[in-house]
Scaffold this motif. Structure first.
Motif, mmCIF file in Angstrom:
data_model
loop_
_atom_site.group_PDB
_atom_site.id
_atom_site.type_symbol
_atom_site.label_atom_id
_atom_site.label_comp_id
_atom_site.label_asym_id
_atom_site.label_seq_id
_atom_site.Cartn_x
_atom_site.Cartn_y
_atom_site.Cartn_z
ATOM 1 N N TYR A 133 0.957 -1.400 0.086
ATOM 2 C CA TYR A 133 -0.005 0.121 -0.121
ATOM 3 C C TYR A 133 0.882 1.261 -0.173
ATOM 4 O O TYR A 133 1.679 1.554 1.150
ATOM 5 C CB TYR A 133 -0.940 -0.114 1.195
ATOM 6 C CG TYR A 133 -1.791 -1.088 1.266
ATOM 7 C CD1 TYR A 133 -3.076 -1.177 1.015
ATOM 8 C CD2 TYR A 133 -1.390 -2.467 1.976
ATOM 9 C CE1 TYR A 133 -3.943 -2.257 1.090
ATOM 10 C CE2 TYR A 133 -2.169 -3.586 1.922
ATOM 11 C CZ TYR A 133 -3.440 -3.227 1.383
ATOM 12 O OH TYR A 133 -4.290 -4.474 1.556
ATOM 13 N N PHE A 146 1.686 5.009 0.389
ATOM 14 C CA PHE A 146 1.203 6.348 1.098
ATOM 15 C C PHE A 146 2.333 7.303 0.634
ATOM 16 O O PHE A 146 3.796 7.186 0.463
ATOM 17 C CB PHE A 146 1.348 5.989 2.774
ATOM 18 C CG PHE A 146 0.439 5.065 3.221
ATOM 19 C CD1 PHE A 146 -0.808 5.978 3.773
ATOM 20 C CD2 PHE A 146 0.350 3.807 3.097
ATOM 21 C CE1 PHE A 146 -1.826 5.363 4.247
ATOM 22 C CE2 PHE A 146 -0.732 3.126 3.461
ATOM 23 C CZ PHE A 146 -1.755 3.718 3.916
ATOM 24 N N PHE A 171 4.040 0.382 2.150
ATOM 25 C CA PHE A 171 3.734 -0.219 3.576
ATOM 26 C C PHE A 171 2.878 -1.770 3.280
ATOM 27 O O PHE A 171 2.270 -1.653 2.456
ATOM 28 C CB PHE A 171 3.234 0.453 4.426
ATOM 29 C CG PHE A 171 3.845 1.726 4.848
ATOM 30 C CD1 PHE A 171 4.876 1.936 5.386
ATOM 31 C CD2 PHE A 171 3.615 2.753 3.898
ATOM 32 C CE1 PHE A 171 5.909 3.116 5.902
ATOM 33 C CE2 PHE A 171 4.592 4.123 4.047
ATOM 34 C CZ PHE A 171 5.219 4.267 5.056
ATOM 35 N N CYS A 218 1.218 -3.587 6.192
ATOM 36 C CA CYS A 218 0.264 -3.816 7.456
ATOM 37 C C CYS A 218 0.384 -3.011 8.423
ATOM 38 O O CYS A 218 1.093 -1.752 8.336
ATOM 39 C CB CYS A 218 0.563 -5.298 8.061
ATOM 40 S SG CYS A 218 2.218 -5.387 8.556
ATOM 41 N N THR A 219 -0.429 -2.931 9.263
ATOM 42 C CA THR A 219 -0.655 -1.756 10.446
ATOM 43 C C THR A 219 -0.689 -2.475 11.826
ATOM 44 O O THR A 219 -0.901 -3.549 11.982
ATOM 45 C CB THR A 219 -1.720 -1.101 10.206
ATOM 46 O OG1 THR A 219 -3.006 -1.934 10.450
ATOM 47 C CG2 THR A 219 -1.790 -0.228 8.921
ATOM 48 N N TRP A 266 0.233 2.619 13.403
ATOM 49 C CA TRP A 266 1.318 2.694 12.790
ATOM 50 C C TRP A 266 1.603 1.810 11.621
ATOM 51 O O TRP A 266 0.913 0.802 11.346
ATOM 52 C CB TRP A 266 2.412 2.338 13.692
ATOM 53 C CG TRP A 266 2.737 3.143 14.817
ATOM 54 C CD1 TRP A 266 1.863 3.549 15.911
ATOM 55 C CD2 TRP A 266 3.890 3.815 14.984
ATOM 56 N NE1 TRP A 266 2.801 4.388 16.678
ATOM 57 C CE2 TRP A 266 3.977 4.674 16.284
ATOM 58 C CE3 TRP A 266 5.029 4.031 14.316
ATOM 59 C CZ2 TRP A 266 4.587 5.617 16.732
ATOM 60 C CZ3 TRP A 266 6.276 4.878 15.123
ATOM 61 C CH2 TRP A 266 5.836 5.748 15.982
ATOM 62 N N LEU A 267 2.344 2.140 10.655
ATOM 63 C CA LEU A 267 2.617 1.567 9.305
ATOM 64 C C LEU A 267 3.901 0.535 9.428
ATOM 65 O O LEU A 267 4.851 1.199 9.858
ATOM 66 C CB LEU A 267 2.687 2.380 8.253
ATOM 67 C CG LEU A 267 1.335 3.279 8.134
ATOM 68 C CD1 LEU A 267 1.588 4.366 6.869
ATOM 69 C CD2 LEU A 267 0.106 2.419 7.623
ATOM 70 N N LYS A 268 3.722 -0.466 8.670
ATOM 71 C CA LYS A 268 5.108 -1.414 8.862
ATOM 72 C C LYS A 268 5.406 -1.351 7.237
ATOM 73 O O LYS A 268 4.852 -1.676 6.449
ATOM 74 C CB LYS A 268 4.667 -2.726 9.347
ATOM 75 C CG LYS A 268 6.211 -3.628 9.183
ATOM 76 C CD LYS A 268 5.620 -5.092 9.720
ATOM 77 C CE LYS A 268 6.969 -6.114 9.841
ATOM 78 N NZ LYS A 268 7.485 -6.279 8.303
ATOM 79 N N TRP A 281 8.931 0.737 11.656
ATOM 80 C CA TRP A 281 7.405 1.433 11.728
ATOM 81 C C TRP A 281 7.579 2.919 11.437
ATOM 82 O O TRP A 281 8.512 3.445 12.028
ATOM 83 C CB TRP A 281 6.986 1.047 13.016
ATOM 84 C CG TRP A 281 6.972 -0.599 13.164
ATOM 85 C CD1 TRP A 281 7.768 -1.413 13.364
ATOM 86 C CD2 TRP A 281 5.521 -1.455 12.874
ATOM 87 N NE1 TRP A 281 7.373 -2.782 13.401
ATOM 88 C CE2 TRP A 281 6.119 -2.762 13.242
ATOM 89 C CE3 TRP A 281 4.497 -1.048 12.712
ATOM 90 C CZ2 TRP A 281 5.185 -3.960 13.231
ATOM 91 C CZ3 TRP A 281 3.495 -2.070 12.462
ATOM 92 C CH2 TRP A 281 3.849 -3.405 12.831
ATOM 93 N N ALA A 329 1.361 6.335 11.175
ATOM 94 C CA ALA A 329 0.255 6.480 10.065
ATOM 95 C C ALA A 329 -0.214 7.943 10.114
ATOM 96 O O ALA A 329 -0.286 8.461 8.808
ATOM 97 C CB ALA A 329 -0.913 5.606 10.100
ATOM 98 N N ALA A 351 -5.785 3.548 5.680
ATOM 99 C CA ALA A 351 -5.104 2.676 6.479
ATOM 100 C C ALA A 351 -5.968 1.670 7.197
ATOM 101 O O ALA A 351 -5.372 0.456 7.406
ATOM 102 C CB ALA A 351 -4.300 3.542 7.679
ATOM 103 N N MET A 408 -5.930 -1.883 5.400
ATOM 104 C CA MET A 408 -4.736 -2.584 5.314
ATOM 105 C C MET A 408 -4.893 -3.737 6.355
ATOM 106 O O MET A 408 -5.690 -3.756 7.544
ATOM 107 C CB MET A 408 -3.596 -2.097 5.559
ATOM 108 C CG MET A 408 -3.401 -0.614 4.537
ATOM 109 S SD MET A 408 -2.042 0.183 5.265
ATOM 110 C CE MET A 408 -0.530 -0.931 5.097
#
Length: 199
Positions: A121, A123, A157, A159-160, A169-171, A178, A181, A192, A195
């Motif tokens: 995804y 961003f 990214f 997952c969250t 937070w986004l991984k 991390w 987000a 988000a 996800m």
């Protein structure tokens, strides 16, 4: 029939290994050539860093690639300067192992950390292109210099997760990096919340 196995001077011709060893030693006997080889090794190491940097891979991947390329050059140089055949074989085996570690490590990284089976995804990170955002080792954790992201461009990214205070937070798609987000805007028709949650 005349015996062709001896030279005109009556001595056996040098073996291929001996001729190659002599040629390598002659090449590295010149300080200018040794310096040129060192420069080329440095350029190759920098090239590895540039490639992984352009691919937005973690800093540790760039560092490891540079170390392997430098080690490969040093092992070859040691083999060329060795005085005995046994020493040359030892250093060349080491060089071969490092040379094989480069493609094997690349394959292992993509299998373990960068699998193409997962969704990504995109961003957008707002800000000036000169600004960077440092990563955290876990949601809500302190910032580390593991994989900084440059502002003014998009990043991918997978997952969250939420920190103890409930912030999202986004991984990153590669490595355990991390980012909060709230600093990003989705690129596309999703949010988000769409996800998957990191396991």
């Amino acid at each position: 029939m005349a015996d062709d196995s001896r030279s005109d001077a009556g001595t056996p011709p040098a073996s291929l290994t001996t001729r190659l060893t002599t040629a390598v030693r002659s090449f590295f006997a010149s300080p200018i050539r040794r310096d040129a080889a060192a420069i080329l090794a440095g350029l190759a190491s920098g090239g590895v860093g540039a490639v992984v940097g352009a691919a937005e891979l973690p800093v540790w991947v760039a560092a490891l690639g540079t170390v392997l390329v430098t080690a490969l050059f040093l092992l070859i140089e040691r083999a060329a300067a060795a005085d005995t055949a046994d020493e040359k074989v030892k250093w060349l085996w080491g060089a071969l192992a490092v040379a094989l570690a480069l493609p094997a490590g690349s394959w292992g990284y993509h299998v373990l950390f960068d699998s193409g089976d997962r969704s990504e995804y995109a961003f957008y990170l707002e800000g000036d292109r000169l600004d960077i955002l440092e990563s955290a080792g876990r949601p809500g954790g302190p910032q580390i210099s593991g994989w900084p992201l440059r502002s003014g461009k998009s990043h991918n990214f997978e997952c969250t997760a939420r920190d103890p205070e409930g912030r999202l937070w986004l991984k990153a798609v590669a490595g355990n990096y991390w980012y909060e987000a709230a600093r990003f805007s989705p690129v596309g028709d999703f949010t988000a919340s769409d996800m998957p949650t990191c396991e």
